[in-house]
Every structure is written in C-alpha cells, then in structure tokens.
Design a protein around this motif. Structure first.
Motif, PDB file in Angstrom:
ATOM      1  N   ALA A  30      -3.183   2.264  -9.095  1.00 54.94           N
ATOM      2  CA  ALA A  30      -3.394   3.773  -8.491  1.00 54.94           C
ATOM      3  C   ALA A  30      -1.885   4.189  -8.075  1.00 54.94           C
ATOM      4  CB  ALA A  30      -4.325   3.874  -7.434  1.00 54.94           C
ATOM      5  N   CYS A  31      -0.915   3.410  -7.945  1.00 53.48           N
ATOM      6  CA  CYS A  31       0.387   3.859  -7.797  1.00 53.48           C
ATOM      7  C   CYS A  31       1.371   4.532  -9.011  1.00 53.48           C
ATOM      8  CB  CYS A  31       1.318   2.739  -7.213  1.00 53.48           C
ATOM      9  SG  CYS A  31       0.792   2.116  -5.782  1.00 53.48           S
ATOM     10  N   LEU A  77       7.322   8.107 -13.368  1.00 47.64           N
ATOM     11  CA  LEU A  77       6.330   7.000 -13.860  1.00 47.64           C
ATOM     12  C   LEU A  77       5.504   6.633 -12.898  1.00 47.64           C
ATOM     13  CD1 LEU A  77       8.005   4.952 -16.685  1.00 47.64           C
ATOM     14  CD2 LEU A  77       7.015   7.263 -16.910  1.00 47.64           C
ATOM     15  N   THR A  78       5.618   7.140 -11.471  1.00 51.11           N
ATOM     16  CA  THR A  78       4.873   6.734 -10.361  1.00 51.11           C
ATOM     17  C   THR A  78       4.022   7.939  -9.952  1.00 51.11           C
ATOM     18  OG1 THR A  78       6.642   6.836  -8.706  1.00 51.11           O
ATOM     19  CG2 THR A  78       6.381   4.645  -9.822  1.00 51.11           C
ATOM     20  N   ALA A 113       4.725  -5.660  -4.923  1.00 54.36           N
ATOM     21  CA  ALA A 113       5.780  -5.103  -4.033  1.00 54.36           C
ATOM     22  C   ALA A 113       6.693  -3.945  -4.713  1.00 54.36           C
ATOM     23  CB  ALA A 113       6.742  -5.980  -3.246  1.00 54.36           C
ATOM     24  N   ILE A 114       7.220  -4.385  -5.838  1.00 49.98           N
ATOM     25  CA  ILE A 114       8.252  -3.734  -6.651  1.00 49.98           C
ATOM     26  C   ILE A 114       7.514  -2.430  -7.081  1.00 49.98           C
ATOM     27  CG2 ILE A 114       9.263  -3.437  -8.957  1.00 49.98           C
ATOM     28  CD1 ILE A 114      10.894  -5.123  -6.826  1.00 49.98           C
ATOM     29  N   ILE A 115       6.254  -2.403  -7.633  1.00 47.59           N
ATOM     30  CA  ILE A 115       5.405  -1.225  -8.044  1.00 47.59           C
ATOM     31  C   ILE A 115       5.417  -0.128  -6.852  1.00 47.59           C
ATOM     32  CG2 ILE A 115       3.272  -0.552  -8.808  1.00 47.59           C
ATOM     33  CD1 ILE A 115       2.997  -3.045 -10.501  1.00 47.59           C
ATOM     34  N   ALA A 116       4.708  -0.866  -5.666  1.00 52.08           N
ATOM     35  CA  ALA A 116       4.642   0.071  -4.419  1.00 52.08           C
ATOM     36  C   ALA A 116       5.931   0.548  -3.909  1.00 52.08           C
ATOM     37  CB  ALA A 116       4.084  -0.755  -3.436  1.00 52.08           C
ATOM     38  N   SER A 117       6.996  -0.228  -3.964  1.00 53.45           N
ATOM     39  CA  SER A 117       8.059   0.585  -3.575  1.00 53.45           C
ATOM     40  C   SER A 117       8.911   1.484  -4.554  1.00 53.45           C
ATOM     41  CB  SER A 117       9.267  -0.769  -3.745  1.00 53.45           C
ATOM     42  OG  SER A 117       8.913  -1.780  -2.956  1.00 53.45           O
ATOM     43  N   LEU A 118       8.781   1.275  -5.908  1.00 54.59           N
ATOM     44  CA  LEU A 118       9.048   2.549  -6.589  1.00 54.59           C
ATOM     45  C   LEU A 118       8.303   3.752  -6.485  1.00 54.59           C
ATOM     46  CD1 LEU A 118       9.574   0.463 -10.054  1.00 54.59           C
ATOM     47  CD2 LEU A 118      11.318   1.152  -8.443  1.00 54.59           C
ATOM     48  N   ALA A 119       6.952   3.625  -6.070  1.00 56.42           N
ATOM     49  CA  ALA A 119       6.262   4.847  -5.820  1.00 56.42           C
ATOM     50  C   ALA A 119       6.780   5.560  -4.609  1.00 56.42           C
ATOM     51  CB  ALA A 119       4.661   4.562  -5.843  1.00 56.42           C
ATOM     52  N   PHE A 151      -0.019   3.485  -2.148  1.00 51.88           N
ATOM     53  CA  PHE A 151       1.453   2.631  -2.206  1.00 51.88           C
ATOM     54  C   PHE A 151       1.589   2.329  -0.735  1.00 51.88           C
ATOM     55  CE2 PHE A 151       3.230   6.877  -2.850  1.00 51.88           C
ATOM     56  CZ  PHE A 151       3.938   7.002  -1.402  1.00 51.88           C
ATOM     57  N   LYS A 152       1.193   2.869   0.207  1.00 54.00           N
ATOM     58  CA  LYS A 152       1.479   2.472   1.501  1.00 54.00           C
ATOM     59  C   LYS A 152       0.595   1.300   1.893  1.00 54.00           C
ATOM     60  CE  LYS A 152       4.371   3.268   3.277  1.00 54.00           C
ATOM     61  NZ  LYS A 152       4.756   4.216   4.381  1.00 54.00           N
ATOM     62  N   CYS A 153      -0.692   1.376   1.347  1.00 50.38           N
ATOM     63  CA  CYS A 153      -1.975   0.336   1.575  1.00 50.38           C
ATOM     64  C   CYS A 153      -1.335  -0.883   0.878  1.00 50.38           C
ATOM     65  CB  CYS A 153      -3.028   0.847   1.279  1.00 50.38           C
ATOM     66  SG  CYS A 153      -4.418  -0.339   1.522  1.00 50.38           S
ATOM     67  N   LEU A 154      -0.761  -0.765  -0.498  1.00 51.63           N
ATOM     68  CA  LEU A 154      -0.162  -2.040  -1.106  1.00 51.63           C
ATOM     69  C   LEU A 154       0.843  -2.522  -0.417  1.00 51.63           C
ATOM     70  CD1 LEU A 154      -0.356  -3.611  -3.656  1.00 51.63           C
ATOM     71  CD2 LEU A 154       0.958  -1.784  -4.887  1.00 51.63           C
TER      72      LEU A 154
END
Length: 687
Positions: free
Chosen positions: A506-507, A421-422, A409-415, A361-364
């Motif tokens: 992967a997140c 679910l993350t 960005a939303i997916i990575a931020s939630l993770a 998630f940080k790479c994303l």
C-alpha cells in the motif's frame, strides 16, 4: 436522506453496521472470557476486525462515487426540536471506514505475536477491539451529538491503551497527559456543537454541511452571522470555529496541544501504530473534513499557517531525537501539520489523500520499530545489559540481522520522504503544488507557508535517513561497548512479516494511481475533490516536484555520507539551535513553568483557603454554637431558673410564716386578736 431505501442500499447499511459492531462484539466476548493470558482473545479480536475489513470493502465499493446513503431514526426531542440519529455513508465515511479496518487488521495480526508474552494479553485485545469500535462508529455517525459521543470514546480507549503498562510511572503520566489535553479540545468541540445547534436548530451533519446545507447558505454581514433560520452576532461563528480547531489540535496533535503525542509512546508499539496511522490522530482531520463549509477564508488562512508551523517545528525536533518511537511520533505530528495546512489552503482532497497514504507508511514504520525494539530487548535480556532498547544510539548494522525488516523500513521511509513511485509522493506532491498556487495572490507572509512546507520536506528526508542509517547501517553500537555479548535475533514469524508485506504494498503508487507522477489521476483524489481538480497550467506542477525530489536525493546521500562514511557528527551537538531541537522547543518546560506550576500554586492556595477558611469557618461554627449553648445554659440555670427558685423560696417562706398562725390553739388566736386590736388603737391614736 431517503425515507425508503432500496434493497441494495439497505444491505450496504447492514454491512456498515456489521463492520462497526463486530469489534464491539469481540470486546464483549473478551470481557467474558476467563484468564488474563487467554490466547483465544487475540484471535477473536483479529477475526472480528477481519470480518469488519471484508464488510468495509463491500461498503466502499457500493458507496464510492455513488449516491449518499443516509438512514436515521428519531432519537430524542429538545423543546420543539426533534433530534435524529443514524448512519451516513458517503465517499468520506466509506473511505474512513475502510481505512480504519484495513489498518487495524495488520496491527491485530502483528499484536498476536508482539504481545504473546505479556501478562495482560486478554486485556490488551479487549481494549484494542473497543478502540476500533469507537473509531469505526465515529466515521459513520450522522449526528453531531452521536459524533461527540464516539469522539469521547476514542479518547477514552486511547487513554486505556497508552497507559496499558500502568505499572510504569512514565506510562501513567503519559496517559494522564493525553487525557487532559484531549479534554481541553473536547470542551472546544462541545461549545462549537452547542453554538451550531443554537444557530441552525439541528445536529444533522447532512442538513448542516451537505451540498446546499444550512451552513453553506449562511453569510457574515454587518457583524452578524446570518443563517436561513436565524442570525447571531458574528463572534459566535468565530468561537464555534475556534472550538472545532481546538478539538482538531488536541486530537491531531497540532500546536499548541501537540506535546501529548510523543509521550504517548509509552504504550505498546502496536498501539502506537494504530493511534498514529488511522484512528485517534486521524479523527481531527476527519472532523475538519466533516465540518469544512463552516470555516471562512480568513479562518482557513490561519489554519494553514498553524499547520505549516506545526509541520516545520515537529520536523526540526525529529532531527536530534534518539528514541526511535519518539522520532516517529514527531514525524506524525509533522505529517498531520501537512494535512491541516492542506485543509487551510483549500486542498481538501489532497489533505484526505495524504491522510490515507500516511496511514500505511506510518503504520509500517511503527511495526518495523516494534520488531527492532523487540529484538533489542532480547539482546538486553539475554546479556543482562542496562540499556534503553528504544535508543538508536545502541543500534546499528541491523540490516544484516533483520534483512526483511530492513527492506520494509526502506519502502516506508521512501514513502514518508515522498519520493517518486511511492504513494507518499502522490499525496505530498498535491499539497505542495496547491500551496504555491494558493499563495500566488497572497501577501508575502502567506508565501512563507509553501516555502515552509518545502523546507519541512527536506528536513523529513534528513531525519528519516538519520534514523535508517543509525538503526540499520554501520556496526552494532552495543557490540563495541560489550564485545562478548551474544546476539540471537531475527525478523520473526509470519505474524510479523505478513502485516508488513500488506502495508508495504500500500506504500507504492499502483494502489492509488497507474501514473506514478501525476496526483490528479489518483482515483482517491478525484473521488474527494468537490470541484474540478487543478489543471497543470503553471510551472509549479513541474518545478516543485523536480526541485523537491532532486534536493531530497542529495540530502539522502548527504545523510548517508555523514553517518556511515564519516561516522561522526558534522553538526555541533551544542548551541542554541541544537538545544532547541533536542529539548523539543522547550514546550514542556514552558507549559510546566507557566501553566502547570501556576495552576498547582493556585490549587495549593485554594486548598489552603478551603482547609483553613472554608473548613475553618465550618469547624468554628460548632465551637461557637457550643459556647452559645453553654452561655444559654448558664443563663437558663442561674437567671431564669434562679428567679423561679427565688420566687418559690419567697412563696414558701411567706406560706411558712402564715402557716405559723394556723396552729389550732384558741388562746393563741385570742392573743393574736388582742394584739391586732391594740395595734390598731395605737395607730389611730398616733394619727
């Protein structure tokens, strides 16, 4: 170590070696290619890392939860000690080998588009391949000397990439700062390795830290650090552990050696994604995983406190920063603090689990930031604006222009926040629960560690929402200040989208566990747990996740309401706490005033002493010698030679006088004889 390997194990080692050497081959090929902007270099490096990724996947499935594969050859000797070097494949090294290559692949694909207009395109991919080789070799090294060599290469290659745009003064200062701070840690690691060798007479990681290894058999008793071979005063064990933690603090940006990482954002954003995700900063946590048995309970407690403080401190700084990449940099420091804290509380598997999930998630997030900054740069160039394309104060409303990037960005931020679910929820949940379990039998001081970790989670939720809202919601700030500007931006082509899709998948939880709420059922956690995992026998396993995530949801809504609905600051943009956060706790100022300036003053004094005393003395010597030589020359000429000349003159005068009697005239001789006889008679008569 097996002396004879089966065919399957030999093939696995061959695949691992190939995965490591392919980026090195790409580096060599790119060095030999002509042209500074040769686009083939990008695809050569990408192809090499793709093959490395495939081979790493094969190695992973052949190694995970199976026997350790270890092959080595004699390298050199020190006295009577034979030093071996080789490849070590166990769960940890196989996981890291896979992680580095899997993260590097989307970064390479992304970079082929992100760097295509750069005048040093070939150099970028040349150094990127060398960076990947260094990290891949680091994770499979079975020997502390070999490990240290690749540890240094990781630092060196990161120095090259951080200062890639070396025409910018900030980039030059950033890579020098990163290089110097990491050298401080490297000295600590070198000292620790030498102490370990002095105690155990080997550099072999398996012999030292494996099951039933030499370190595990050691005890500290009566002020001595007693090992199976010999004993040393216990202070050397403290120094060795301190040196290792110094190396970890430098590489993984922990207090007090964390200040280089935010400045390292001067490199290309794709480089930041790789450094922050699975390469350089991950090396410190990986080192702890390798040498974990060396640390005593007391030393782990100190590590937990430092990790918790670093996580909290970095999160508070991220609250007020306006540079998009700098916010993510402090987020990385904070998440690394979680990992170090987890190691300290004994949550070894959860620490490495979070290392893996955080990488994705940080790479994303960094690749998303790269797209946003790239498009803001287009707006700046198209309209000749004098703005900072990285400042979130110039952004807003970009979800309408960049819808795909917004979703990613939303997916990575939630993770990153760690919502259910993350993947981030699974790994962070384990750390928080085990932190409370760990503090149960500790004093009240150590109970602040889990509380600080929970508070950091809520701070994370707020600064992430602030970042997302300021970048993607509302109206574009530039449009208000410059109403007539033209905006032509988009999410980019497949080279941007494909890496983001891979990382976004992967997140989410299915990659790690079929149960999205119970971290103990994650295959990665179970594969890294050295003992039976914690059973859900206390209230922490229910109360902590519920409390953390319910309040996180309120904080998310609160941040949205503050920055979108009210569109104003409810917190004062002044005062001590705001200035403390905005000025990054004044660490740089402190280091500048109390370390850099005194060192510079000392160097100035030493320079003056060298120029005026040492060099003055050296320069005075020839003058003194010249003066002495002149005095000696005068003495030689006027005294020594003068005496000689006087003697010559006397002898010459006497000889001339005597010679006057030898003129060859007989009458003169008779007269002389008569005079002498008369003188003789007169003398006799007078006597």
């Amino acid at each position: 170590m097996k002396t004879f390997l089966s065919y399957e194990d030999s093939l696995t080692l061959f695949y691992a070696l190939g995965a490591v050497l392919l980026p090195l081959l790409a580096f060599v090929v790119n060095c030999c290619m002509p042209g500074r902007r040769n686009k083939a270099s990008g695809w050569i490096s990408t192809g090499a890392i793709l093959l490395s990724c495939v081979l790493s996947i094969i190695v992973f499935f052949n190694t995970w939860n199976k026997h350790t594969i270890h092959l080595q050859q004699q390298w050199f000797t020190i006295g009577y000690s034979k030093i071996y070097a080789g490849i070590l494949l166990n769960n940890l090294s196989a996981l890291m080998l896979l992680l580095v290559s899997v993260i590097a692949l989307p970064v390479h694909i992304y970079s082929t588009a992100y760097m295509k207009e750069d005048g040093r395109y070939k150099r970028y991919f040349t150094w990127l391949s060398f960076f990947c080789f260094s990290m891949l070799a680091l994770v499979v090294a079975d020997n502390l000397v070999l490990f240290y060599s690749f540890w240094e290469l990781v630092g060196f290659s990161s120095y090259l990439l951080i200062g890639f745009w070396f025409t910018k003064e900030k980039a030059i200062q950033a890579n020098k700062k990163a290089f110097i701070m990491n050298r401080i840690g490297d000295v600590g690691l070198l000292i620790a390795i030498l102490i370990i060798f002095a105690q155990y007479r080997t550099f072999d990681i398996v012999q030292l830290f494996g099951d039933g290894g030499l370190v595990g058999q050691s005890i500290t008793k009566f002020g001595f650090w007693m090992g199976p071979i010999r004993g040393l005063p216990v202070v050397w064990q403290y120094i060795a552990c301190g040196g290792i933690f110094l190396a970890v603090a430098a590489k993984s940006a922990q207090f007090p050696l964390h200040t280089w990482l935010p400045d390292a954002m001067e490199g290309p954003t794709s480089v930041s994604a790789l450094i922050h995700a699975a390469t350089m900063v991950a090396a410190g946590v990986f080192l702890l995983g390798r040498v974990y048995p060396l640390f005593t309970t007391g030393e782990l407690d100190v590590m937990a406190v430092i990790g918790c403080f670093t996580a909290f401190m970095a999160a508070t700084i991220a609250l007020t920063q306006n540079d998009l990449k700098r916010i993510l940099a402090y987020s990385t420091i904070s998440q690394l603090g979680y990992m170090i804290m987890a190691m300290g509380i004994g949550a070894y598997a959860s620490s490495l689990f979070h290392l893996v999930t955080h990488a994705f998630f940080k790479c994303l997030l960094f690749l998303v930031a790269g797209i946003v900054i790239h498009q803001m740069q287009h707006i700046k160039d198209d309209n000749n604006l004098d703005i900072d394309p990285q400042s979130i104060t110039n952004m807003g409303g970009l979800r309408k222009k960049l819808p795909f990037t917004f979703i990613m960005a939303i997916i990575a931020s939630l993770a990153l926040i760690g919502l259910p679910l993350t993947s981030g929820y699974l790994s962070k949940d384990g750390i928080l629960i085990q932190a409370f379990d760990w503090s149960d039998d500790k004093s009240w001081v150590f109970k602040l560690v889990p509380l600080g970790a929970v508070l950091t989670t809520w701070l994370t939720a707020f600064y992430v929402v602030r970042l997302i809202v300021k970048v993607f919601f509302g109206d574009l700030k530039l449009k208000k200040a410059h109403q007539h500007i033209d905006i032509h931006i988009n999410d980019g082509g497949w080279q941007y989208k494909l890496p983001l899709i891979l990382l976004a998948i992967a997140c989410l939880f299915p990659l790690f566990s079929l149960n999205p709420l119970i971290y103990e059922q994650a295959w990665l956690f179970n594969g890294l747990t050295p003992t039976a995992h914690l059973e859900r026998v206390n209230i922490y396993h229910t109360l902590i996740p519920a409390a953390v995530n319910i309040l996180s949801l309120f904080i998310i809504y609160f941040g949205y309401a503050v920055y979108v609905k009210r569109k104003t600051h409810i917190f004062p943009q002044s005062g001590f706490l705001y200035k403390l956060s905005y000025n990054q706790w004044y660490f740089d100022e402190f280091y500048s005033r109390f370390i850099v300036k005194p060192v510079m003053m000392l160097s100035s004094v030493l320079s003056w002493f060298d120029n005026n005393i040492i060099d003055g003395f050296v320069n005075l010597l020839p003058k003194v010698v010249l003066l002495i030589s002149k005095v000696a020359a005068w003495f030689d000429y006027y005294i020594i030679d003068g005496i000689i000349r006087l003697l010559v003159h006397i002898v010459e005068s006497i000889s001339n006088f005597v010679r006057g009697f030898q003129n060859g005239k007989i009458q003169y001789y008779l007269f002389s004889m008569l005079a002498i006889i008369l003188a003789l008679f007169i003398y006799l008569d007078l006597r």
